[in-house]
Design a protein around this motif. Structure first.
Motif, PDB file in Angstrom:
ATOM      1  N   ALA B 126       0.844  -1.194   0.000  1.00  0.00           N
ATOM      2  CA  ALA B 126       0.000   0.000   0.000  1.00  0.00           C
ATOM      3  C   ALA B 126       0.876   1.239   0.000  1.00  0.00           C
ATOM      4  O   ALA B 126       2.009   1.218   0.487  1.00  0.00           O
ATOM      5  N   GLN B 127       0.352   2.307  -0.610  1.00  0.00           N
ATOM      6  CA  GLN B 127       0.979   3.622  -0.477  1.00  0.00           C
ATOM      7  C   GLN B 127      -0.108   4.597  -0.063  1.00  0.00           C
ATOM      8  O   GLN B 127      -1.184   4.625  -0.654  1.00  0.00           O
ATOM      9  N   ILE B 128       0.173   5.355   0.970  1.00  0.00           N
ATOM     10  CA  ILE B 128      -0.834   6.227   1.557  1.00  0.00           C
ATOM     11  C   ILE B 128      -0.349   7.666   1.424  1.00  0.00           C
ATOM     12  O   ILE B 128       0.779   7.978   1.820  1.00  0.00           O
ATOM     13  N   ASN B 129      -1.185   8.514   0.838  1.00  0.00           N
ATOM     14  CA  ASN B 129      -0.811   9.928   0.716  1.00  0.00           C
ATOM     15  C   ASN B 129      -0.856  10.595   2.084  1.00  0.00           C
ATOM     16  O   ASN B 129      -1.878  10.559   2.764  1.00  0.00           O
ATOM     17  N   VAL B 130       0.253  11.201   2.467  1.00  0.00           N
ATOM     18  CA  VAL B 130       0.305  11.930   3.742  1.00  0.00           C
ATOM     19  C   VAL B 130       0.798  13.349   3.468  1.00  0.00           C
ATOM     20  O   VAL B 130       0.887  13.764   2.307  1.00  0.00           O
ATOM     21  N   GLY B 131       1.107  14.097   4.524  1.00  0.00           N
ATOM     22  CA  GLY B 131       1.530  15.485   4.343  1.00  0.00           C
ATOM     23  C   GLY B 131       2.941  15.584   3.794  1.00  0.00           C
ATOM     24  O   GLY B 131       3.614  14.590   3.549  1.00  0.00           O
ATOM     25  N   ILE B 132       3.397  16.831   3.607  1.00  0.00           N
ATOM     26  CA  ILE B 132       4.719  17.092   3.041  1.00  0.00           C
ATOM     27  C   ILE B 132       5.804  16.686   4.039  1.00  0.00           C
ATOM     28  O   ILE B 132       5.721  17.012   5.212  1.00  0.00           O
ATOM     29  N   GLU B 133       6.806  16.001   3.523  1.00  0.00           N
ATOM     30  CA  GLU B 133       7.951  15.536   4.304  1.00  0.00           C
ATOM     31  C   GLU B 133       7.571  14.638   5.471  1.00  0.00           C
ATOM     32  O   GLU B 133       7.812  14.971   6.638  1.00  0.00           O
ATOM     33  N   PRO B 134       6.997  13.486   5.173  1.00  0.00           N
ATOM     34  CA  PRO B 134       6.710  12.539   6.253  1.00  0.00           C
ATOM     35  C   PRO B 134       8.005  12.110   6.941  1.00  0.00           C
ATOM     36  O   PRO B 134       9.034  11.976   6.281  1.00  0.00           O
ATOM     37  N   GLU B 135       7.959  11.936   8.239  1.00  0.00           N
ATOM     38  CA  GLU B 135       9.190  11.627   8.959  1.00  0.00           C
ATOM     39  C   GLU B 135       8.979  10.598  10.048  1.00  0.00           C
ATOM     40  O   GLU B 135       9.416   9.471   9.956  1.00  0.00           O
ATOM     41  N   GLY B 136       8.296  11.005  11.137  1.00  0.00           N
ATOM     42  CA  GLY B 136       8.157  10.107  12.278  1.00  0.00           C
ATOM     43  C   GLY B 136       7.192   8.975  11.971  1.00  0.00           C
ATOM     44  O   GLY B 136       6.188   9.178  11.293  1.00  0.00           O
ATOM     45  N   MET B 137       7.517   7.756  12.437  1.00  0.00           N
ATOM     46  CA  MET B 137       6.638   6.616  12.222  1.00  0.00           C
ATOM     47  C   MET B 137       6.456   5.892  13.548  1.00  0.00           C
ATOM     48  O   MET B 137       7.412   5.680  14.276  1.00  0.00           O
ATOM     49  N   ALA B 138       5.223   5.499  13.820  1.00  0.00           N
ATOM     50  CA  ALA B 138       4.975   4.721  15.037  1.00  0.00           C
ATOM     51  C   ALA B 138       3.851   3.756  14.747  1.00  0.00           C
ATOM     52  O   ALA B 138       3.044   3.971  13.834  1.00  0.00           O
ATOM     53  N   VAL B 139       3.795   2.681  15.514  1.00  0.00           N
ATOM     54  CA  VAL B 139       2.675   1.751  15.394  1.00  0.00           C
ATOM     55  C   VAL B 139       2.223   1.403  16.809  1.00  0.00           C
ATOM     56  O   VAL B 139       3.044   1.276  17.722  1.00  0.00           O
ATOM     57  N   SER B 140       0.906   1.318  16.996  1.00  0.00           N
ATOM     58  CA  SER B 140       0.386   1.063  18.336  1.00  0.00           C
ATOM     59  C   SER B 140       0.736  -0.360  18.748  1.00  0.00           C
ATOM     60  O   SER B 140       0.891  -1.231  17.897  1.00  0.00           O
ATOM     61  N   ARG B 164      -5.678   0.483   5.810  1.00  0.00           N
ATOM     62  CA  ARG B 164      -4.565   1.295   5.301  1.00  0.00           C
ATOM     63  C   ARG B 164      -5.058   2.647   4.801  1.00  0.00           C
ATOM     64  O   ARG B 164      -4.618   3.161   3.763  1.00  0.00           O
ATOM     65  N   GLU B 165      -5.991   3.212   5.512  1.00  0.00           N
ATOM     66  CA  GLU B 165      -6.483   4.541   5.198  1.00  0.00           C
ATOM     67  C   GLU B 165      -6.316   5.454   6.402  1.00  0.00           C
ATOM     68  O   GLU B 165      -6.314   4.988   7.545  1.00  0.00           O
ATOM     69  N   ILE B 166      -6.192   6.763   6.114  1.00  0.00           N
ATOM     70  CA  ILE B 166      -6.063   7.730   7.201  1.00  0.00           C
ATOM     71  C   ILE B 166      -7.418   7.883   7.875  1.00  0.00           C
ATOM     72  O   ILE B 166      -8.430   8.102   7.202  1.00  0.00           O
ATOM     73  N   VAL B 167      -7.431   7.749   9.189  1.00  0.00           N
ATOM     74  CA  VAL B 167      -8.697   7.898   9.909  1.00  0.00           C
ATOM     75  C   VAL B 167      -8.775   9.226  10.655  1.00  0.00           C
ATOM     76  O   VAL B 167      -9.850   9.662  11.042  1.00  0.00           O
ATOM     77  N   ALA B 168      -7.631   9.859  10.875  1.00  0.00           N
ATOM     78  CA  ALA B 168      -7.646  11.165  11.537  1.00  0.00           C
ATOM     79  C   ALA B 168      -6.357  11.900  11.235  1.00  0.00           C
ATOM     80  O   ALA B 168      -5.328  11.285  10.929  1.00  0.00           O
ATOM     81  N   ASN B 169      -6.433  13.241  11.293  1.00  0.00           N
ATOM     82  CA  ASN B 169      -5.245  14.081  11.158  1.00  0.00           C
ATOM     83  C   ASN B 169      -5.258  15.065  12.308  1.00  0.00           C
ATOM     84  O   ASN B 169      -6.237  15.771  12.493  1.00  0.00           O
ATOM     85  N   THR B 170      -4.191  15.095  13.075  1.00  0.00           N
ATOM     86  CA  THR B 170      -4.175  16.046  14.179  1.00  0.00           C
ATOM     87  C   THR B 170      -2.997  16.994  14.006  1.00  0.00           C
ATOM     88  O   THR B 170      -1.880  16.578  13.710  1.00  0.00           O
ATOM     89  N   LEU B 171      -3.284  18.281  14.169  1.00  0.00           N
ATOM     90  CA  LEU B 171      -2.230  19.287  14.047  1.00  0.00           C
ATOM     91  C   LEU B 171      -1.319  19.236  15.263  1.00  0.00           C
ATOM     92  O   LEU B 171      -1.773  19.065  16.389  1.00  0.00           O
ATOM     93  N   VAL B 172      -0.034  19.391  15.011  1.00  0.00           N
ATOM     94  CA  VAL B 172       0.927  19.536  16.106  1.00  0.00           C
ATOM     95  C   VAL B 172       1.762  20.782  15.825  1.00  0.00           C
ATOM     96  O   VAL B 172       1.564  21.458  14.817  1.00  0.00           O
ATOM     97  N   ASP B 173       2.720  21.085  16.700  1.00  0.00           N
ATOM     98  CA  ASP B 173       3.549  22.263  16.474  1.00  0.00           C
ATOM     99  C   ASP B 173       4.498  22.018  15.294  1.00  0.00           C
ATOM    100  O   ASP B 173       4.587  20.917  14.769  1.00  0.00           O
ATOM    101  N   SER B 174       5.226  23.081  14.942  1.00  0.00           N
ATOM    102  CA  SER B 174       6.025  23.056  13.721  1.00  0.00           C
ATOM    103  C   SER B 174       7.074  21.959  13.683  1.00  0.00           C
ATOM    104  O   SER B 174       7.800  21.744  14.631  1.00  0.00           O
TER     105      SER B 174
END
Lengths: 390, 317
Positions: B126-140, B164-174
C-alpha cells in the motif's frame, strides 16, 4: 430500517463536512511588476523567467497538501505587469478577486499598491524589495515583508567580520543606486558592530572586464593599501566577479560576490533544507534563489495561519501572523516569526559562497534581550514605523 | 596453539554481547558498539545516507533506510552482508515494523507518501498519501494504528492498519519529527522540532491532552529542538533529545514535568537503550559521537567516536 437510517445519517455528515470545506478556500495572487534589467559584463546568467513565482507555486503546493487533510483549498493566480503599464490597475483587479497578494515590485510601486483604497482591508507580502525605508518610516500596516531587508543582510556580514576580527576593511562601490544603498547599509552595519570601513574606491571602468580584469584589477586594488577583507557593493552582479583572485593583495572578497549574505542559497542543506531544495529543483528545474524563498515563505505564512486559525479573514490572519503564537519552519534552523513593529519576517541570514555555507547569522555571541534574530536589521527601538501601532 | 584455541572459543561470546547499532548518515556506514566494552567493534558499509534502523522482532535481520539509494536494505547482522533490498518508495527516512513482524511502514520524505512493504513477499502492499515531508513513524502496541508525522504539514496522520487509510489528522507544532506510543497504547507522544514541544495525545479520543515545553538555562529557546525520544522501563520517564541544545531532557511521564537536562554531544538526534534499560546511547550528529548515559544517575559516562553524522540507533540484544 435501522441500517437505512444510519446510512442516511452518514450521508448528512459527509455533506456537512463538504460545506464546511467550501468556506475555507484561499486565493492568492502573485503580482510581478516588471522592471528594466540593467546590462552586465558577463553573459553567464539570465534572470529565470519564473524567478519568485516558482517559489510561490511550491508554497502553494505545500499548502494544498496540508489543506487536503483539513478540507481547505488553495489557488494561485499569477499576474505580470509589463514595463510601462500601470501596476495599480493590475493590483485593483487582483484585490477584487482576493485580499492576499504576494508582490515582486520596487518600493514605490509597493507603497502605491498598499495605499490603494481597495487594499486597506487586504494583506500584502513584499517578496523582493530590500529597502529599509519600507520597514521604517515608509512602512504600511497592510504590508508584510518576507524578503530580508538590506540591513539584515549587511548586519549578517558585519557580524561575521566582527567574529573573524577582520577589522581593516576596504570597499569598492559600484555606480548603480542599488550599489550605493548596499554600501551605505554596510557602513551602517560596520558601525553597529564596532567596525569601520577604511579605504573606499568607486568602480570606474567601462571596458570589458572579462578580457582585462587580470591586468586592471591588481593595480586598481593596490591603491587600497593593506586590509583584511575586501567588500564589494555590486548588487546587479556586473563587475564584482572579476575582483576575486585578481586583487593586488591576496584577500577574501565579500559583499555582493565571494562570501555573500543572502536569505537563501542553493548550498543550504542542513535543517531539512535539502528536502526543500530538492522539491524546488524538481518542480522548477533550477536552484532556489532568495526571491523564490521569500515568495514561498509568504504563501506558507498564509497557509500556516489559515491552518492554525481556521479562518480566511485577512484581519484575523494578520493578527495571528503578528502575534506570539505564530511560527514558520523555514529550513534555517530556527523558528521564524514576524516583527510586530514593522511586519518584517525574522529569519537567519546565510553567509555563503558558491560551493558551501560558511556560517549562519545571527552568529554565536550576538545576543539580544528578546530574540537573537533581532540583531539583524531594524530592531524595535530603531524603527520609525508607526503604522503597526508602535 | 592453546592460546589460539582459547581465542577462537571466546569469539562466540563476543558476538553474543549486546550491541548498539548506529547509522552514520554522511559516511554510509553503521558503527556497532559493544555494550560491555563501550567500544566500536565493527564498521559496516551500507547504501547511501543511512538513517532509520530497526531489527526484526527475532533479531535475525536488520532493516536500514538507505535514503539516497531509495531503498530499505535488509542485512544479516552476523555477517554485515546485505541480503537484499526492499522496495521502499523514494527517499525512505524512518520506518516502523508492525507487531506482525511482516509489514514495514516507511516514511518517504521526498514524496509525501507512507509506503507499506511486506518484508516476506518483498512487495509494496500500500501507499498512503500523507503530508509534506513525512518523517516520524509509530505503530500502536496492538498493531491497529500506524502514525506518520509530516514535517511541513505539521500533522500526525493516524492510519488504520487494517484498511490502510487515514482515519484522523491532528495538528501539532512546527516540524514534527518523532512519534511513539506508550507501552499500554493509551498515549501517543509526538515531538515538534521547530515548535520546541512534545505533544501527548490520548489515543482513544485522538485529542491532545498535554504539551511539554523545555527550558535550559543558558541555551536560547530557538535552539531547543526536540527530535528523537525513548521511554524508560515501565514508562515512568521519557528521554527527549533536544537537537542543537545538546541536551537530553528527562520528562516525568505522569506529571509531564521536565526533571532534568543531561548534557550530551552536539545536535543530538536519536537514542537506544541497553537491554535492561540501565544505559542510554544517544547519537550526536554534529560531534560525530555517541553519548552513553547512566539512566539511574542521569549522568553522561562516556562518549564514543563513531562515523560522520550519526543518526539512528537500535539495540541488538
Amino acid at each position: 430500517m435501522r441500517a437505512f437510517l444510519a446510512l442516511v445519517a452518514g450521508l448528512w455528515a459527509t455533506a456537512a463536512t463538504a460545506t464546511e470545506a467550501d468556506t475555507l478556500s484561499v486565493k492568492v495572487t502573485y503580482l510581478r511588476v516588471e522592471t528594466p534589467e540593467p546590462p552586465t559584463l558577463s553573459n553567464l546568467e539570465a534572470r529565470p523567467e519564473d524567478l519568485g513565482r516558482a517559489g510561490a507555486e511550491l508554497g502553494l503546493a505545500d499548502n494544498a497538501t496540508t489543506g487536503s487533510f483539513l478540507g481547505q483549498t488553495y489557488a494561485l493566480e499569477t499576474v505580470s505587469v509589463p514595463e510601462g503599464e500601470s501596476p495599480l490597475d493590475a493590483a485593483r483587479a487582483a484585490l477584487a478577486a482576493s485580499p492576499y497578494l504576494v508582490i515582486d515590485a520596487p518600493a514605490d510601486a509597493l507603497t502605491a499598491i498598499a495605499d490603494l483604497p481597495e487594499a486597506q482591508a487586504a494583506l500584502l507580502f513584499n517578496a523582493t524589495a530590500e529597502d529599509d525605508a519600507l520597514r521604517s518610516e515608509g512602512c504600511r500596516a497592510n504590508l508584510l515583508h518576507t524578503a530580508a531587508s538590506l540591513s539584515m543582510r549587511s548586519d549578517a556580514l558585519m557580524q561575521f567580520f566582527a567574529m573573524r576580527r577582520w577589522a581593516d576593511i576596504a570597499m569598492i562601490e559600484g555606480p548603480r543606486p542599488e550599489d550605493t544603498a548596499f554600501a551605505a547599509a554596510l557602513r551602517a552595519s560596520a558601525t553597529k558592530f564596532g567596525l569601520e570601513i577604511g579605504a573606499e574606491k568607486q568602480w570606474a571602468f567601462d571596458a570589458d572586464m572579462r578580457r582585462n580584469a587580470s591586468a586592471e584589477v591588481p593595480l586598481f586594488t593596490q591603491e587600497l593599501g593593506d586590509y583584511d577583507a575586501l567588500l564589494v557593493a555590486d548588487e546587479t552582479h556586473d563587475f564584482g566577479r572579476y575582483l576575486e583572485f585578481n586583487t593586488w593583495l591576496p584577500r577574501p572578497v565579500t559583499g555582493s560576490e565571494g562570501l555573500v549574505p543572502v536569505a537563501w542559497a542553493p548550498v543550504i542543506e542542513q535543517w531539512g533544507a535539502a528536502q526543500l531544495q530538492s522539491r524546488f529543483t524538481e518542480a522548477a528545474g533550477r536552484p532556489m534563489a532568495p526571491e523564490d524563498y521569500a515568495a514561498w515563505a509568504a504563501i506558507r505564512t498564509l497557509g500556516e495561519a489559515v491552518t492554525r486559525t481556521s479562518t480566511t479573514e485577512p484581519a484575523a490572519i494578520r493578527a495571528y501572523v503578528l502575534g506570539d503564537s505564530f511560527e514558520l519552519a523555514g529550513f534555517k534552523g530556527r523558528p521564524m516569526s514576524f516583527r510586530p513593529w514593522n511586519g518584517q519576517l525574522r529569519q537567519p541570514i546565510a553567509l555563503a559562497h558558491a560551493r558551501a555555507l560558511v556560517a549562519t547569522a545571527p552568529l554565536e555571541g550576538f545576543l539580544h534581550q528578546v530574540n537573537e534574530l533581532d540583531t539583524l536589521g531594524i530592531d524595535a527601538p530603531e524603527s520609525a514605523c508607526t503604522a503597526f501601532g508602535g | 596453539m592453546l592460546r589460539h584455541a582459547l581465542a577462537l572459543s571466546l569469539l562466540p561470546f563476543a558476538a553474543n554481547a549486546a550491541e548498539i547499532w548506529v547509522t552514520n548518515e554522511k559516511d554510509d556506514t553503521i558503527s556497532v558498539i559493544d555494550i560491555e566494552t563501550l567500544e566500536v567493534t565493527r564498521t559496516i558499509p551500507t547504501g547511501e545516507r543511512p538513517r532509520g534502523i530497526t531489527f526484526s522482532h527475532d533479531y535475525s535481520v536488520v532493516y536500514i533506510c538507505a535514503s539516497d539509494s531509495d531503498s530499505v536494505q535488509v542485512m544479516d547482522p552476523e555477517t554485515g552482508e546485505i541480503l537484499h533490498d526492499l522496495p521502499s518508495g523514494e527517499d525512505p527516512e524512518q520506518f516502523v515494523l508492525h507487531p506482525d513482524n511482516k509489514h514495514l511502514y516507511i516514511a518517504n520524505e521526498d514524496d509525501a507518501i507512507t509506503t507499506v512493504v511486506d518484508v516476506e513477499s518483498r512487495k509494496v502492499v500500500a501507499q498512503i498519501n500523507v503530508g509534506i515531508e513525512p518523517e516520524g513513524m509509530a505503530v500502536s502496541p496492538d498493531g491497529a494504528l500506524a502514525i506518520t508525522t509530516s514535517e511541513t504539514t505539521n500533522m500526525a496522520h493516524w492510519i488504520d492498519t487494517e484498511t490502510r487509510e487515514i482515519v484522523a489528522n491532528t495538528l501539532v507544532d512546527s516540524r514534527p519529527r518523532h512519534a511513539e506510543f506508550t507501552e499500554d497504547g493509551a498515549e501517543l507522544w509526538v515531538s515538534a522540532e521547530i515548535g520546541g514541544t512534545v505533544s501527548i495525545f490520548d489515543v482513544e479520543s485522538k485529542a491532545e491532552k498535554a504539551k511539554i515545553d523545555f527550558e535550559i538555562k543558558g541555551v536560547h529557546p530557538d535552539k531547543v529542538q526536540p527530535v528523537g525520544f525513548e521511554f524508560a522501563e515501565g514508562d515512568t520517564h521519557a528521554f527527549v533529545a533536544l537537537g542543537p541544545a545538546n541536551h537530553v531532557a528527562v520528562v516525568n511521564m505522569e506529571s509531564y514535568e521536565v526533571e532534568e537536562y543531561i548534557l550530551v554531544g552536539r545536535r543530538v538526534w536519536h537514542m537506544a537503550f541497553s537491554p535492561d534499560k540501565s544505559q542510554l546511547f544517544t547519537t550526536n550528529g554534529v560531534s560525530g559521537d555517541v553519548t552513553v548515559i547512566d539512566v539511574a544517575s542521569r549522568e553522561p559516562i562516556k562518549s564514543i567516536k563513531v562515523g560522520r553524522y550519526p543518526w539512528g540507533a537500535a539495540l541488538r540484544p
